[in-house]
Write an enzyme that holds these catalytic residues in place. Structure first.
Site, PDB file in Angstrom:
ATOM      1  N   SER A 222       1.250  -9.839  -0.327  1.00  0.00           N
ATOM      2  CA  SER A 222       0.897  -8.420  -0.261  1.00  0.00           C
ATOM      3  C   SER A 222       1.287  -7.703   1.017  1.00  0.00           C
ATOM      4  O   SER A 222       1.456  -6.478   1.007  1.00  0.00           O
ATOM      5  CB  SER A 222      -0.600  -8.256  -0.516  1.00  0.00           C
ATOM      6  OG  SER A 222      -1.342  -9.057   0.377  1.00  0.00           O
TER       7      SER A 222
ATOM      8  N   GLY B  36     -16.223 -13.786   1.450  1.00  0.00           N
ATOM      9  CA  GLY B  36     -16.728 -12.586   0.781  1.00  0.00           C
ATOM     10  C   GLY B  36     -16.260 -12.517  -0.654  1.00  0.00           C
ATOM     11  O   GLY B  36     -15.283 -11.855  -0.972  1.00  0.00           O
TER      12      GLY B  36
ATOM     13  N   LYS C 230       0.808  -1.226   0.000  1.00  0.00           N
ATOM     14  CA  LYS C 230       0.000   0.000   0.000  1.00  0.00           C
ATOM     15  C   LYS C 230       0.840   1.275   0.000  1.00  0.00           C
ATOM     16  O   LYS C 230       0.370   2.333  -0.394  1.00  0.00           O
ATOM     17  CB  LYS C 230      -0.969  -0.005   1.174  1.00  0.00           C
ATOM     18  CG  LYS C 230      -2.105  -1.006   0.977  1.00  0.00           C
ATOM     19  CD  LYS C 230      -3.435  -0.360   1.191  1.00  0.00           C
ATOM     20  CE  LYS C 230      -4.604  -1.265   0.834  1.00  0.00           C
ATOM     21  NZ  LYS C 230      -4.510  -2.631   1.398  1.00  0.00           N
TER      22      LYS C 230
ATOM     23  N   GLU D 136      -9.911 -13.798  -3.501  1.00  0.00           N
ATOM     24  CA  GLU D 136     -10.721 -13.216  -2.429  1.00  0.00           C
ATOM     25  C   GLU D 136     -10.886 -14.220  -1.299  1.00  0.00           C
ATOM     26  O   GLU D 136     -10.813 -15.432  -1.521  1.00  0.00           O
ATOM     27  CB  GLU D 136     -12.140 -12.943  -2.944  1.00  0.00           C
ATOM     28  CG  GLU D 136     -12.253 -11.854  -3.948  1.00  0.00           C
ATOM     29  CD  GLU D 136     -13.714 -11.586  -4.287  1.00  0.00           C
ATOM     30  OE1 GLU D 136     -14.193 -10.510  -3.927  1.00  0.00           O
ATOM     31  OE2 GLU D 136     -14.364 -12.457  -4.901  1.00  0.00           O
TER      32      GLU D 136
ATOM     33  N   ASP E 264     -17.363 -11.004  -3.284  1.00  0.00           N
ATOM     34  CA  ASP E 264     -18.130  -9.967  -3.983  1.00  0.00           C
ATOM     35  C   ASP E 264     -17.569  -9.638  -5.368  1.00  0.00           C
ATOM     36  O   ASP E 264     -18.322  -9.371  -6.297  1.00  0.00           O
ATOM     37  CB  ASP E 264     -18.215  -8.702  -3.135  1.00  0.00           C
ATOM     38  CG  ASP E 264     -16.842  -8.130  -2.855  1.00  0.00           C
ATOM     39  OD1 ASP E 264     -16.127  -8.715  -2.021  1.00  0.00           O
ATOM     40  OD2 ASP E 264     -16.472  -7.131  -3.494  1.00  0.00           O
TER      41      ASP E 264
ATOM     42  N   SER F 252      -8.343   1.574   9.124  1.00  0.00           N
ATOM     43  CA  SER F 252      -7.707   1.149  10.368  1.00  0.00           C
ATOM     44  C   SER F 252      -6.569   0.202  10.025  1.00  0.00           C
ATOM     45  O   SER F 252      -5.946  -0.384  10.881  1.00  0.00           O
ATOM     46  CB  SER F 252      -8.720   0.456  11.276  1.00  0.00           C
ATOM     47  OG  SER F 252      -9.351  -0.581  10.575  1.00  0.00           O
TER      48      SER F 252
HETATM   49  C1  LIG Z   1      -5.199  -3.698   1.083  1.00  0.00           C
HETATM   50  C2  LIG Z   1      -4.600  -5.022   1.086  1.00  0.00           C
HETATM   51  C3  LIG Z   1      -4.996  -6.016   0.165  1.00  0.00           C
HETATM   52  C4  LIG Z   1      -6.104  -5.800  -0.839  1.00  0.00           C
HETATM   53  O1  LIG Z   1      -5.764  -4.809  -1.771  1.00  0.00           O
HETATM   54  P1  LIG Z   1      -6.875  -4.085  -2.652  1.00  0.00           P
HETATM   55  O2  LIG Z   1      -6.144  -3.077  -3.442  1.00  0.00           O
HETATM   56  O3  LIG Z   1      -7.875  -3.467  -1.701  1.00  0.00           O
HETATM   57  O4  LIG Z   1      -7.535  -5.120  -3.475  1.00  0.00           O
HETATM   58  C5  LIG Z   1      -4.332  -7.239   0.182  1.00  0.00           C
HETATM   59  N1  LIG Z   1      -3.357  -7.489   1.072  1.00  0.00           N
HETATM   60  C6  LIG Z   1      -2.958  -6.575   1.983  1.00  0.00           C
HETATM   61  C7  LIG Z   1      -1.871  -6.948   2.931  1.00  0.00           C
HETATM   62  C8  LIG Z   1      -3.566  -5.310   2.019  1.00  0.00           C
HETATM   63  O5  LIG Z   1      -3.162  -4.408   2.924  1.00  0.00           O
END
Ligand SMILES: *Cc1c(COP(=O)(O)O)cnc(C)c1O
Length: 325
Positions: free
Chosen positions: A306, A210, A55, A206, A212, A80
């Site tokens: 991620s 959920g 992010k 996903e 979606d 959060s």
């Molecule tokens: C936000 C996040 C996601 C999902 O990312 P999106 O862009 O909302 O699809 C996946 N893994 C982690 C660790 C995140 O912080």
């Protein structure tokens, strides 16, 4: 009326903006996992990114594009989770005041982390107050600029730099598994793959609780669901973003799901085989690959890891209780 969709050029420009600020995270491999799955797996380790998740890429790219007036007035975000920390850290680096709107009952560690990066935390009552109204009031009254976690072209372009770096390092891949919440990471990945690895099959993953996005792509409209109960808190969204939906609908990635028990098993594999701490949401890709490994036998497959932000006590608790997280 409709915003133009971001392109690969925007991802390239984002890469130049974040260069020197974001880490170029490593692509790691595990013989044990390759052997167990019968697949050549390449892990892009965004759990090792600054503030512990991809992010940072999107937030830093978005804040870098602020005008001088926007910089002076400051940024506001409501989250959060990892987006809050990403905005707070990016703002500190760029000298922009940051206000983060969080529920009053947000975990103390997350509030502390956000404050540690210099963010001003404004709390609200999750059950009685509307965070969007609070954010809108801050925008209105103090001229702050809102940076949303996924539904924004600069955020999408920034998130795309993770897959861009992966393809630059590995060359084309047969498939790539990407965690999917609001769709920022997967939309950015679509842009990078379209230019650098057009033959690569993309899998958005996903939480099973959920699905979606899966429903939305099937039905051709954004489907809203109640907040899903899952340990993948980074993907605990009620619907994907409007911009993200437009990008994903055009690219038509595969959307698959992973159960919480599979996330815990993947978390254990990262810890045991690779000595990596990965948060449950960051395990979505490996968990899904494990259930699709047969169809991908012998292939070169990327997994986007991620994030790695998890409280140590929670990490220990999840690994101690494999079947009942
Ligand atoms: C936000 C996040 C996601 C999902 O990312 P999106 O862009 O909302 O699809 C996946 N893994 C982690 C660790 C995140 O912080």
């Amino acid at each position: 009326m409709t915003t133009p969709l971001p392109t690969f050029e925007d991802v390239s420009e984002a890469a130049a903006r974040i260069s020197g600020h974001a880490h170029r995270t490593p692509v790691l491999r595990s013989r044990m996992i390759d052997r167990e799955l019968g697949v050549q797996v390449l892990f892009k380790c965004e759990n090792l990114q600054r503030m512990g998740a991809f992010k940072f890429r999107g937030a830093f790219n978005a804040l870098s594009r602020f005008t001088p007036e926007q910089r002076r007035a400051g940024v506001v975000a409501y989250s959060s989770g990892n987006h809050a920390q990403a905005v707070a850290l990016s703002a500190r680096i760029l000298g922009i005041p940051a206000t983060i709107v969080m529920p009053r009952d947000a975990p103390a560690v997350k509030v502390a982390a956000t404050q540690g990066y210099g963010g001003r935390v404004v709390t609200y009552d999750r059950y009685g107050e509307d965070r969007e109204a609070i954010g809108a009031a801050l925008v209105e009254r103090h001229g702050l600029t809102l940076v949303p976690p996924y539904d924004h072209p600069d955020v999408v372009a920034g998130q795309g730099t993770a897959a861009m770096e992966l393809f630059e390092e590995t060359g084309p891949l047969d498939a790539l598994f990407v965690p999917l919440g609001g769709g920022g990471l997967l939309s950015g990945t679509v842009l990078a793959a379209g230019a650098l690895a057009p033959g690569c099959r993309l899998y958005g993953v996903e939480p099973a609780a959920g699905n979606d996005a899966q429903q939305s792509l099937r039905e051709g409209r954004i489907v809203h669901i109640p907040t899903p109960h899952t340990i993948a808190d980074g993907a605990q969204v009620t619907h994907i973003g409007a911009l993200n939906f437009r990008i994903l609908r055009a690219a038509a990635p595969e959307v698959v799901t992973a159960e919480d028990a599979g996330l815990v098993e993947a978390m254990r594999m990262f810890a045991m085989y690779m000595k990596l701490i990965v948060e449950p949401t960051g395990c979505l890709g490996l968990a899904a690959l494990r259930t699709h490994a047969e169809a991908l036998h012998g292939r070169r497959v990327g997994v986007l890891v991620s994030g790695g932000n998890i409280d140590p006590a929670r990490f220990a608790e999840l690994l101690a209780a494999p079947t009942a997280p």
